[in-house]
Scaffold this motif. Structure first.
Motif, PDB file in Angstrom:
ATOM      1  N   UNK A  37       0.731  -1.078  -0.009  1.00 31.82           N
ATOM      2  CA  UNK A  37       0.132   0.063  -0.029  1.00 31.82           C
ATOM      3  C   UNK A  37       0.872   1.050   0.111  1.00 31.82           C
ATOM      4  N   UNK A  38       1.882   1.333   0.669  1.00 26.36           N
ATOM      5  CA  UNK A  38       2.663   2.462   0.852  1.00 26.36           C
ATOM      6  C   UNK A  38       3.411   2.785  -0.592  1.00 26.36           C
ATOM      7  N   UNK A  39       4.005   1.799  -1.285  1.00 20.16           N
ATOM      8  CA  UNK A  39       4.553   2.034  -2.414  1.00 20.16           C
ATOM      9  C   UNK A  39       3.624   2.326  -3.460  1.00 20.16           C
ATOM     10  N   UNK A  59      -5.159  -2.929   1.769  1.00 15.01           N
ATOM     11  CA  UNK A  59      -5.058  -2.423   3.164  1.00 15.01           C
ATOM     12  C   UNK A  59      -5.481  -3.342   4.194  1.00 15.01           C
ATOM     13  N   UNK A  60      -4.629  -3.497   5.118  1.00 20.06           N
ATOM     14  CA  UNK A  60      -4.995  -4.386   6.336  1.00 20.06           C
ATOM     15  C   UNK A  60      -4.707  -5.721   6.040  1.00 20.06           C
ATOM     16  N   UNK A  61      -3.793  -6.150   5.017  1.00 21.81           N
ATOM     17  CA  UNK A  61      -3.515  -7.354   4.923  1.00 21.81           C
ATOM     18  C   UNK A  61      -1.840  -7.407   5.139  1.00 21.81           C
ATOM     19  N   UNK A  62      -1.380  -8.374   5.852  1.00 32.72           N
ATOM     20  CA  UNK A  62      -0.297  -8.668   6.597  1.00 32.72           C
ATOM     21  C   UNK A  62       0.623  -9.024   5.407  1.00 32.72           C
ATOM     22  N   UNK A 254       0.035  -0.588  21.620  1.00 28.78           N
ATOM     23  CA  UNK A 254      -0.344  -0.019  20.639  1.00 28.78           C
ATOM     24  C   UNK A 254      -0.712  -1.174  19.537  1.00 28.78           C
ATOM     25  N   UNK A 255      -2.111  -1.505  19.473  1.00 28.90           N
ATOM     26  CA  UNK A 255      -2.151  -2.500  18.459  1.00 28.90           C
ATOM     27  C   UNK A 255      -2.112  -1.932  16.953  1.00 28.90           C
ATOM     28  N   UNK A 256      -2.244  -2.946  15.951  1.00 31.03           N
ATOM     29  CA  UNK A 256      -1.864  -2.392  14.593  1.00 31.03           C
ATOM     30  C   UNK A 256      -3.027  -2.998  13.743  1.00 31.03           C
ATOM     31  N   UNK A 257      -3.456  -2.177  12.830  1.00 32.01           N
ATOM     32  CA  UNK A 257      -4.617  -2.380  12.206  1.00 32.01           C
ATOM     33  C   UNK A 257      -4.642  -3.861  11.240  1.00 32.01           C
ATOM     34  N   UNK A 258      -3.620  -4.213  10.860  1.00 29.79           N
ATOM     35  CA  UNK A 258      -3.210  -5.387  10.146  1.00 29.79           C
ATOM     36  C   UNK A 258      -3.277  -6.448  11.118  1.00 29.79           C
ATOM     37  N   UNK A 259      -3.224  -6.614  12.285  1.00 34.54           N
ATOM     38  CA  UNK A 259      -2.760  -7.571  13.278  1.00 34.54           C
ATOM     39  C   UNK A 259      -4.024  -7.759  14.223  1.00 34.54           C
ATOM     40  N   UNK A 260      -4.500  -9.046  14.859  1.00 29.94           N
ATOM     41  CA  UNK A 260      -5.277  -9.139  15.699  1.00 29.94           C
ATOM     42  C   UNK A 260      -4.674  -8.601  17.202  1.00 29.94           C
ATOM     43  N   UNK A 261      -5.537  -7.901  17.851  1.00 31.86           N
ATOM     44  CA  UNK A 261      -5.243  -7.283  19.222  1.00 31.86           C
ATOM     45  C   UNK A 261      -5.266  -8.070  20.309  1.00 31.86           C
ATOM     46  N   UNK A 284       1.050  -0.054  11.060  1.00 31.14           N
ATOM     47  CA  UNK A 284       2.346  -0.572  11.056  1.00 31.14           C
ATOM     48  C   UNK A 284       2.804  -1.157   9.786  1.00 31.14           C
ATOM     49  N   UNK A 285       2.091  -2.025   9.185  1.00 32.28           N
ATOM     50  CA  UNK A 285       2.343  -2.582   7.726  1.00 32.28           C
ATOM     51  C   UNK A 285       1.453  -2.231   6.452  1.00 32.28           C
ATOM     52  N   UNK A 286       0.755  -1.245   7.132  1.00 29.96           N
ATOM     53  CA  UNK A 286      -0.744  -1.053   5.941  1.00 29.96           C
ATOM     54  C   UNK A 286      -0.855   0.518   6.029  1.00 29.96           C
ATOM     55  N   UNK A 287      -2.217   0.740   5.444  1.00 26.16           N
ATOM     56  CA  UNK A 287      -2.173   2.240   5.320  1.00 26.16           C
ATOM     57  C   UNK A 287      -3.904   2.371   5.975  1.00 26.16           C
ATOM     58  N   UNK A 288      -4.353   3.764   5.969  1.00 27.38           N
ATOM     59  CA  UNK A 288      -5.772   3.712   6.560  1.00 27.38           C
ATOM     60  C   UNK A 288      -6.741   3.549   5.475  1.00 27.38           C
ATOM     61  N   UNK A 289      -8.161   3.807   5.826  1.00 32.91           N
ATOM     62  CA  UNK A 289      -9.239   3.798   4.913  1.00 32.91           C
ATOM     63  C   UNK A 289      -9.070   4.721   3.427  1.00 32.91           C
ATOM     64  N   UNK A 290      -8.227   5.718   3.493  1.00 39.09           N
ATOM     65  CA  UNK A 290      -7.984   6.517   2.389  1.00 39.09           C
ATOM     66  C   UNK A 290      -6.993   6.175   1.686  1.00 39.09           C
ATOM     67  N   UNK A 291      -6.171   5.185   2.104  1.00 40.99           N
ATOM     68  CA  UNK A 291      -4.978   4.570   1.527  1.00 40.99           C
ATOM     69  C   UNK A 291      -3.763   5.492   1.182  1.00 40.99           C
ATOM     70  N   UNK A 292      -3.512   6.362   1.934  1.00 37.74           N
ATOM     71  CA  UNK A 292      -2.386   7.500   1.750  1.00 37.74           C
ATOM     72  C   UNK A 292      -1.621   7.388   2.828  1.00 37.74           C
TER      73      UNK A 292
END
Length: 310
Positions: A37-39, A59-62, A254-261, A284-292
């Protein structure tokens, strides 16, 4: 990836090649595949309407546990350019490129970035062994330092220009504009953390090393004691992390969006601290809903400062 899956991908690449050039955007645009997502966001900002971008990891895929799909192999087979994060993050990419019969150019966005060896937890627990090891693992989460992001987008712009020289002026203008935004992000982050007295960070996995180093935070530990997400805390490590959280006065995990808490919540209960999760989970490894990238990093800084400063 299993051998059977690789064969299936190879077969799909062979029979699917006839679909090339049928994208709605037309043949004038440069076909680019971006891995993470970042790239992908960097590529979109640089290429604008001059390119068509296919993003592999959603998004939110490990990314550490990713397995490519038939759609991925088809997209890579039809692309002119593949852009990757590098530093070993996309362990699946080389074999996928081979299966796709890809003959275009690969842009490694990590070129020139000063890499961290191992992770914070890894370095602390295995310092003696590392001295004797060769080929030490490097931390692939390079984008969490905006200065590294500036190098990444410069690498991407160079590769896009080589693939589509006629668009060089547009790519260069977009690079300049986006790097100015990265400079502002970095300055805003630094100003936010300058007001923080408690700088102790506990995360779901060791993904924020470059961020910690850039903004002079104190990394206490991570629920998953690894740069990737495949490791698990032993009972001894769990007890040690709980004790360390209590001893250092860390305020939150701090939990991360792509991992279970779930594991973070268990440790937090034992340590008597809160878990920052849900909509406030870090990217951490992903981006938010807007993908930026910019919004994700702004979110991370805001959440950390509010949780540790509150």
């Amino acid at each position: 990836m299993t051998g059977m899956f690789a064969v299936a991908l190879l077969s799909l690449a062979a029979c699917g090649s006839g679909d090339a050039g049928t994208a709605a955007a037309g043949p004038e645009r440069l076909a680019v595949v971006a891995t993470t997502p970042e790239v992908a966001d960097f590529v979109r900002n640089l290429g604008g309407d001059r390119i068509d971008v296919t993003q592999i990891i959603k998004p939110n895929v490990d990314p550490h546990e990713y397995e490519p799909t038939p759609a991925d192999i088809k997209a890579i087979g039809e692309a002119k350019v593949v852009v990757k994060n590098g530093v070993g993050l996309e362990e699946w990419l080389d074999r996928t490129i081979e299966s796709a019969g890809f003959r275009g150019s690969v842009i490694d966005s990590s070129q020139g970035v000063t890499l961290r060896e191992g992770g914070h937890a890894h370095a602390e627990e295995h310092a003696e062994e590392e001295e004797a090891e060769e080929g030490e693992e490097h931390d692939p989460h390079i984008w969490h330092d905006p200065r590294n992001a500036k190098l990444m987008v410069a690498n991407i712009e160079k590769g896009l220009t080589a693939a589509a020289p006629a668009e060089a002026a547009a790519f260069t203008a977009n690079l300049s504009a986006y790097q100015a935004k990265l400079d502002k992000l970095d300055a805003d982050n630094a100003a936010a953390f300058a007001k923080l007295t408690n700088r102790k960070l506990v995360t779901n996995h060791d993904a924020f090393g470059y961020y910690v180093d850039r903004y002079d935070l104190e990394f206490v530990g991570s629920v998953i004691p690894s740069l990737d997400t495949s490791a698990e805390l032993s009972a001894k490590q769990l007890s040690e992390l709980v004790a360390k959280i209590k001893a250092t006065g860390a305020k939150a995990i701090f939990a991360e969006s792509s991992l279970p808490a779930k594991s973070a919540e268990t440790i937090a209960r034992q340590a008597g601290v809160k878990v920052v999760a849900g909509e406030d989970a870090l990217y951490g490894d992903s981006l938010g809903p807007d993908g930026t990238y910019l919004a994700a990093e702004e979110h991370n800084t805001r959440v950390i400062v509010e949780a540790l400063g509150g």
